[in-house]
Motif scaffolding. Sequence first.
Motif, PDB file in Angstrom:
ATOM      1  N   LEU A 214       0.847  -1.192   0.000  1.00 20.60           N
ATOM      2  CA  LEU A 214       0.000   0.000   0.000  1.00 20.60           C
ATOM      3  C   LEU A 214       0.882   1.242   0.000  1.00 20.60           C
ATOM      4  CD1 LEU A 214      -2.536  -1.041   2.798  1.00 20.60           C
ATOM      5  CD2 LEU A 214      -2.875  -1.233   0.323  1.00 20.60           C
ATOM      6  N   LYS A 215       0.708   2.092  -0.986  1.00 24.04           N
ATOM      7  CA  LYS A 215       1.468   3.339  -1.039  1.00 24.04           C
ATOM      8  C   LYS A 215       0.800   4.388  -0.157  1.00 24.04           C
ATOM      9  CE  LYS A 215       3.436   2.793  -5.684  1.00 24.04           C
ATOM     10  NZ  LYS A 215       4.808   2.574  -5.223  1.00 24.04           N
ATOM     11  N   TYR A 217       0.610   8.522   1.377  1.00 21.87           N
ATOM     12  CA  TYR A 217       0.449   9.812   0.706  1.00 21.87           C
ATOM     13  C   TYR A 217       1.787  10.320   0.154  1.00 21.87           C
ATOM     14  CZ  TYR A 217       2.468  11.765   4.967  1.00 21.87           C
ATOM     15  OH  TYR A 217       3.298  12.047   6.017  1.00 21.87           O
ATOM     16  N   SER A 221       5.829   2.697   0.105  1.00 18.95           N
ATOM     17  CA  SER A 221       5.053   1.516   0.504  1.00 18.95           C
ATOM     18  C   SER A 221       5.542   1.025   1.867  1.00 18.95           C
ATOM     19  CB  SER A 221       5.178   0.403  -0.541  1.00 18.95           C
ATOM     20  OG  SER A 221       4.640   0.831  -1.769  1.00 18.95           O
ATOM     21  N   LYS A 250      -6.704  -2.696  -2.554  1.00 19.25           N
ATOM     22  CA  LYS A 250      -5.515  -1.830  -2.598  1.00 19.25           C
ATOM     23  C   LYS A 250      -5.878  -0.446  -3.160  1.00 19.25           C
ATOM     24  CE  LYS A 250      -1.230  -1.399  -5.322  1.00 19.25           C
ATOM     25  NZ  LYS A 250      -0.220  -0.990  -4.328  1.00 19.25           N
ATOM     26  N   ARG A 251      -6.608  -0.432  -4.281  1.00 18.94           N
ATOM     27  CA  ARG A 251      -6.991   0.842  -4.896  1.00 18.94           C
ATOM     28  C   ARG A 251      -7.876   1.646  -3.949  1.00 18.94           C
ATOM     29  NH1 ARG A 251      -7.582  -2.640  -9.393  1.00 18.94           N
ATOM     30  NH2 ARG A 251      -9.836  -2.778  -9.055  1.00 18.94           N
ATOM     31  N   GLU A 254      -5.708   3.013  -0.977  1.00 20.24           N
ATOM     32  CA  GLU A 254      -4.792   4.063  -1.418  1.00 20.24           C
ATOM     33  C   GLU A 254      -5.530   5.342  -1.795  1.00 20.24           C
ATOM     34  OE1 GLU A 254      -0.978   1.501  -3.091  1.00 20.24           O
ATOM     35  OE2 GLU A 254      -2.497   2.209  -4.512  1.00 20.24           O
ATOM     36  N   ASN A 255      -6.713   5.211  -2.399  1.00 22.29           N
ATOM     37  CA  ASN A 255      -7.525   6.393  -2.694  1.00 22.29           C
ATOM     38  C   ASN A 255      -7.955   7.093  -1.424  1.00 22.29           C
ATOM     39  OD1 ASN A 255      -7.379   6.051  -5.461  1.00 22.29           O
ATOM     40  ND2 ASN A 255      -9.288   4.894  -5.608  1.00 22.29           N
TER      41      ASN A 255
END
Length: 260
Positions: A214-215, A217, A221, A250-251, A254-255
């Motif tokens: 997970l990236k 801000y 990661s 994941k998306r 991260e959003n």
Amino acid sequence: MDNQQHDLPKNPIQVSERIFNTIECLAQNGAMGLQELSSKLGLNKSTVHRILNSLICMDYVRQDQESLKYNLSFKICGLSHQILEKNSIIDIAHPYIKELSTASGETVHLVQIDDINATYIDKVEASQNSIRMISMVGKSIPLYCSGVGKAMLADMPNEKIESIWHRSSIHKLTEHTITKYADFIQLIEDIRKKGYAIDNEENEIGVRCIAVALKGYDGKSTHAISISAPKDRMHNERILELKELILKAKRQIENKIGNF
């Protein structure tokens, strides 16, 4: 309490090291007597006794009046709970890993990188019958032999991966653990192409998992999520099905992090 603290060695760094070594020793071994603790720490009994008295005054240690052994109080657990409560990534990710567990019917983990290890910071248990896993919140696992670890490593430059590899204690936890760096870095390249990592019983026999990093801000990661299950439910076809679910989670996470 003040007098006891003044009796401790005057070097503040040495005092801190001895205090935390005492706490860690009790955490690892459970209740211990003064002589046993003194031997483990390599300190004389009078020094250990002063440290224990200070920790008792601060309510981090208690002494059993019958056995006279010392043990940690639950104040340490309270501190760890406070740390987890203030970790916003847990609040952000939990609804999504819960949804992921429901959709997959399997156990889902959230981890945080901790130097050469990954530490479990949240976990949602499988809804169906599952084997007992060794994972638990607060437990650490090496990066090199875990799905979550490899997923986070794949997002790092090769120089950093090599540094972490050489600082790790590389050994076979199972017959499937990769212990040659050339093989490992080739696997990392494959993870980068696929976008997800697999733990093929490398950390625990009988358990496979699929994981993604997970990236944050800042684009780094430092966290990852995984779906873990007994190997008979995690054949290659099932992993391809779960890939879509975990990449969706994941998306979403991260959003959410990006809008936090």
